[in-house]
Scaffold this motif. Sequence first.
Motif, PDB file in Angstrom:
ATOM      1  N   TRP A  29     -20.744   4.572 -17.042  1.00 28.62           N
ATOM      2  CA  TRP A  29     -19.489   5.131 -16.630  1.00 28.62           C
ATOM      3  C   TRP A  29     -19.003   5.017 -15.217  1.00 28.62           C
ATOM      4  CZ3 TRP A  29     -18.181   9.216 -13.466  1.00 28.62           C
ATOM      5  CH2 TRP A  29     -17.005   9.758 -13.665  1.00 28.62           C
ATOM      6  N   SER A  30     -19.858   5.217 -14.411  1.00 26.79           N
ATOM      7  CA  SER A  30     -19.843   5.127 -12.909  1.00 26.79           C
ATOM      8  C   SER A  30     -19.443   3.683 -12.508  1.00 26.79           C
ATOM      9  CB  SER A  30     -21.132   5.610 -12.218  1.00 26.79           C
ATOM     10  OG  SER A  30     -21.550   6.929 -12.526  1.00 26.79           O
ATOM     11  N   THR A  31     -20.386   2.678 -12.927  1.00 28.80           N
ATOM     12  CA  THR A  31     -20.046   1.335 -12.600  1.00 28.80           C
ATOM     13  C   THR A  31     -18.671   0.934 -13.162  1.00 28.80           C
ATOM     14  OG1 THR A  31     -22.475   0.733 -12.610  1.00 28.80           O
ATOM     15  CG2 THR A  31     -20.835  -0.974 -12.818  1.00 28.80           C
ATOM     16  N   ALA A  32     -18.278   1.128 -14.349  1.00 22.81           N
ATOM     17  CA  ALA A  32     -17.131   0.954 -15.005  1.00 22.81           C
ATOM     18  C   ALA A  32     -15.960   1.215 -14.170  1.00 22.81           C
ATOM     19  CB  ALA A  32     -16.971   1.017 -16.364  1.00 22.81           C
ATOM     20  N   TRP A  33     -15.918   2.529 -14.063  1.00 26.47           N
ATOM     21  CA  TRP A  33     -14.851   3.327 -13.228  1.00 26.47           C
ATOM     22  C   TRP A  33     -14.631   2.854 -11.893  1.00 26.47           C
ATOM     23  CZ3 TRP A  33     -10.746   5.177 -15.573  1.00 26.47           C
ATOM     24  CH2 TRP A  33     -10.510   5.382 -16.874  1.00 26.47           C
ATOM     25  N   SER A  34     -15.635   2.762 -11.254  1.00 22.53           N
ATOM     26  CA  SER A  34     -15.665   1.934  -9.924  1.00 22.53           C
ATOM     27  C   SER A  34     -14.965   0.751  -9.889  1.00 22.53           C
ATOM     28  CB  SER A  34     -17.191   2.106  -9.376  1.00 22.53           C
ATOM     29  OG  SER A  34     -17.749   3.347  -9.063  1.00 22.53           O
ATOM     30  N   PHE A  35     -15.551  -0.128 -10.712  1.00 20.35           N
ATOM     31  CA  PHE A  35     -14.749  -1.499 -10.689  1.00 20.35           C
ATOM     32  C   PHE A  35     -13.238  -1.607 -11.137  1.00 20.35           C
ATOM     33  CE2 PHE A  35     -19.291  -3.583 -11.174  1.00 20.35           C
ATOM     34  CZ  PHE A  35     -19.044  -4.519 -10.131  1.00 20.35           C
ATOM     35  N   PHE A  36     -13.006  -0.467 -12.173  1.00 22.32           N
ATOM     36  CA  PHE A  36     -11.587  -0.320 -12.545  1.00 22.32           C
ATOM     37  C   PHE A  36     -10.823   0.130 -11.092  1.00 22.32           C
ATOM     38  CE2 PHE A  36      -8.269   2.432 -13.956  1.00 22.32           C
ATOM     39  CZ  PHE A  36      -7.451   1.682 -14.537  1.00 22.32           C
ATOM     40  N   GLY A  37     -11.180   1.103 -10.454  1.00 25.48           N
ATOM     41  CA  GLY A  37     -10.515   1.432  -9.532  1.00 25.48           C
ATOM     42  C   GLY A  37     -10.313   0.525  -8.472  1.00 25.48           C
ATOM     43  N   VAL A  38     -11.500  -0.279  -7.865  1.00 27.58           N
ATOM     44  CA  VAL A  38     -11.309  -1.239  -6.823  1.00 27.58           C
ATOM     45  C   VAL A  38     -10.289  -2.331  -7.421  1.00 27.58           C
ATOM     46  CG1 VAL A  38     -12.466  -3.002  -5.732  1.00 27.58           C
ATOM     47  CG2 VAL A  38     -13.583  -0.783  -6.141  1.00 27.58           C
ATOM     48  N   ALA A  39     -10.342  -2.778  -8.624  1.00 28.29           N
ATOM     49  CA  ALA A  39      -9.505  -3.805  -9.174  1.00 28.29           C
ATOM     50  C   ALA A  39      -7.994  -3.403  -9.157  1.00 28.29           C
ATOM     51  CB  ALA A  39     -10.189  -4.108 -10.547  1.00 28.29           C
ATOM     52  N   VAL A  40      -7.642  -2.076  -9.723  1.00 25.22           N
ATOM     53  CA  VAL A  40      -6.239  -1.667  -9.719  1.00 25.22           C
ATOM     54  C   VAL A  40      -5.897  -1.533  -8.279  1.00 25.22           C
ATOM     55  CG1 VAL A  40      -4.880   0.357 -10.156  1.00 25.22           C
ATOM     56  CG2 VAL A  40      -6.614  -0.401 -11.916  1.00 25.22           C
ATOM     57  N   ALA A  41      -6.678  -0.743  -7.461  1.00 21.62           N
ATOM     58  CA  ALA A  41      -6.208  -0.599  -5.831  1.00 21.62           C
ATOM     59  C   ALA A  41      -6.029  -1.958  -5.385  1.00 21.62           C
ATOM     60  CB  ALA A  41      -7.081   0.090  -5.196  1.00 21.62           C
ATOM     61  N   GLY A  42      -6.932  -3.046  -5.574  1.00 22.29           N
ATOM     62  CA  GLY A  42      -6.719  -4.312  -4.897  1.00 22.29           C
ATOM     63  C   GLY A  42      -5.416  -5.095  -5.387  1.00 22.29           C
ATOM     64  N   GLU A  43      -5.170  -5.133  -6.711  1.00 21.00           N
ATOM     65  CA  GLU A  43      -4.104  -5.608  -7.336  1.00 21.00           C
ATOM     66  C   GLU A  43      -2.627  -5.079  -6.793  1.00 21.00           C
ATOM     67  OE1 GLU A  43      -2.954  -6.827 -11.931  1.00 21.00           O
ATOM     68  OE2 GLU A  43      -3.073  -4.584 -11.276  1.00 21.00           O
ATOM     69  N   SER A  44      -2.800  -3.809  -6.644  1.00 18.51           N
ATOM     70  CA  SER A  44      -1.508  -3.136  -6.030  1.00 18.51           C
ATOM     71  C   SER A  44      -1.263  -3.618  -4.568  1.00 18.51           C
ATOM     72  CB  SER A  44      -1.485  -1.674  -6.218  1.00 18.51           C
ATOM     73  OG  SER A  44      -2.418  -1.283  -5.302  1.00 18.51           O
ATOM     74  N   VAL A  45      -2.434  -3.712  -3.735  1.00 16.23           N
ATOM     75  CA  VAL A  45      -2.016  -4.096  -2.571  1.00 16.23           C
ATOM     76  C   VAL A  45      -1.612  -5.612  -2.281  1.00 16.23           C
ATOM     77  CG1 VAL A  45      -3.296  -4.769  -0.383  1.00 16.23           C
ATOM     78  CG2 VAL A  45      -3.810  -2.596  -1.579  1.00 16.23           C
ATOM     79  N   ALA A  46      -2.161  -6.446  -3.303  1.00 20.78           N
ATOM     80  CA  ALA A  46      -1.904  -7.946  -3.204  1.00 20.78           C
ATOM     81  C   ALA A  46      -0.427  -8.096  -3.741  1.00 20.78           C
ATOM     82  CB  ALA A  46      -2.611  -8.422  -4.281  1.00 20.78           C
ATOM     83  N   PHE A  47      -0.072  -7.285  -4.862  1.00 22.09           N
ATOM     84  CA  PHE A  47       1.448  -7.485  -5.092  1.00 22.09           C
ATOM     85  C   PHE A  47       2.346  -6.850  -4.112  1.00 22.09           C
ATOM     86  CE2 PHE A  47      -0.061  -7.527  -9.871  1.00 22.09           C
ATOM     87  CZ  PHE A  47       0.546  -8.800  -9.943  1.00 22.09           C
ATOM     88  N   ALA A  48       1.893  -5.634  -3.393  1.00 20.40           N
ATOM     89  CA  ALA A  48       2.782  -5.048  -2.371  1.00 20.40           C
ATOM     90  C   ALA A  48       2.868  -6.167  -1.196  1.00 20.40           C
ATOM     91  CB  ALA A  48       2.101  -3.959  -1.721  1.00 20.40           C
ATOM     92  N   ALA A  49       1.930  -6.768  -0.701  1.00 23.54           N
ATOM     93  CA  ALA A  49       1.803  -7.777   0.309  1.00 23.54           C
ATOM     94  C   ALA A  49       2.882  -9.073  -0.055  1.00 23.54           C
ATOM     95  CB  ALA A  49       0.561  -8.438   0.440  1.00 23.54           C
ATOM     96  N   ALA A  50       2.951  -9.267  -1.399  1.00 23.64           N
ATOM     97  CA  ALA A  50       3.529 -10.605  -1.958  1.00 23.64           C
ATOM     98  C   ALA A  50       5.194 -10.390  -2.029  1.00 23.64           C
ATOM     99  CB  ALA A  50       3.118 -11.029  -3.205  1.00 23.64           C
TER     100      ALA A  50
END
Length: 211
Positions: free
Chosen positions: A34-55
């Motif tokens: 549970w911890s691993t899955a949700w950690s990866f999910f959180g980092v992926a979503v946050a990273g994606e949002s930053v990438a789209f915001a920068a673009a």
Amino acid sequence: FFEAEVTLGASDARSRFAFIRATVGDQARRAMTWSTAWSFFGVAVAGESVAFAAATVDEKKRIIWLAQGLPAIGFPGLILIDPLSVMADDRELGKMVEDDPLQTKLCASLARAEVLFAEDAADEKRKAGIFSHALCVLANLASSAVIVIGTGDWTSAILNGVGGEAVSEFNLWTLPTGAVSAFEHYRAGDLTVPSGVRTVSANGLSFSISW
């Protein structure tokens, strides 16, 4: 340190320790998944949002992307700050077994195992409790408020709030809570119930799932 049924006292220490060891081990594996899955999910979503915001060159869209995605970093953040205690306790119980393979200190080991078991059940119950649900609501309201204040886009704010709350509730619903029910069975002297069983009740109906 806790009230238990008379039937628990009739069970031998070896069986009781084995039950706790198996249950804590089962929950530790689930907690790690549970911890691993949700950690990866959180980092992926946050990273994606930053990438789209920068673009994007649209200021309002940039605010919306960041407000929608950055709160997801809270998933790995909370897991890092306040992890499920059952993972560390499983390692401690494993060390007990390694240090005393013949169980010459079984009584002392059982006493410590019972303390850890009770703490793990309380920890799971607290993390899936009303305070956690309230915290999720406040976090999603805050991110939606940022969208309204920064862009005036109520549609995006509402979609963000509803979607964010759905994800947050799913996060809490998937959180392993098998130690809670297993601890109650243990107190009642029932050492035969499989570990990791979560009972859900609604409108007088109940069903159990393994988690």
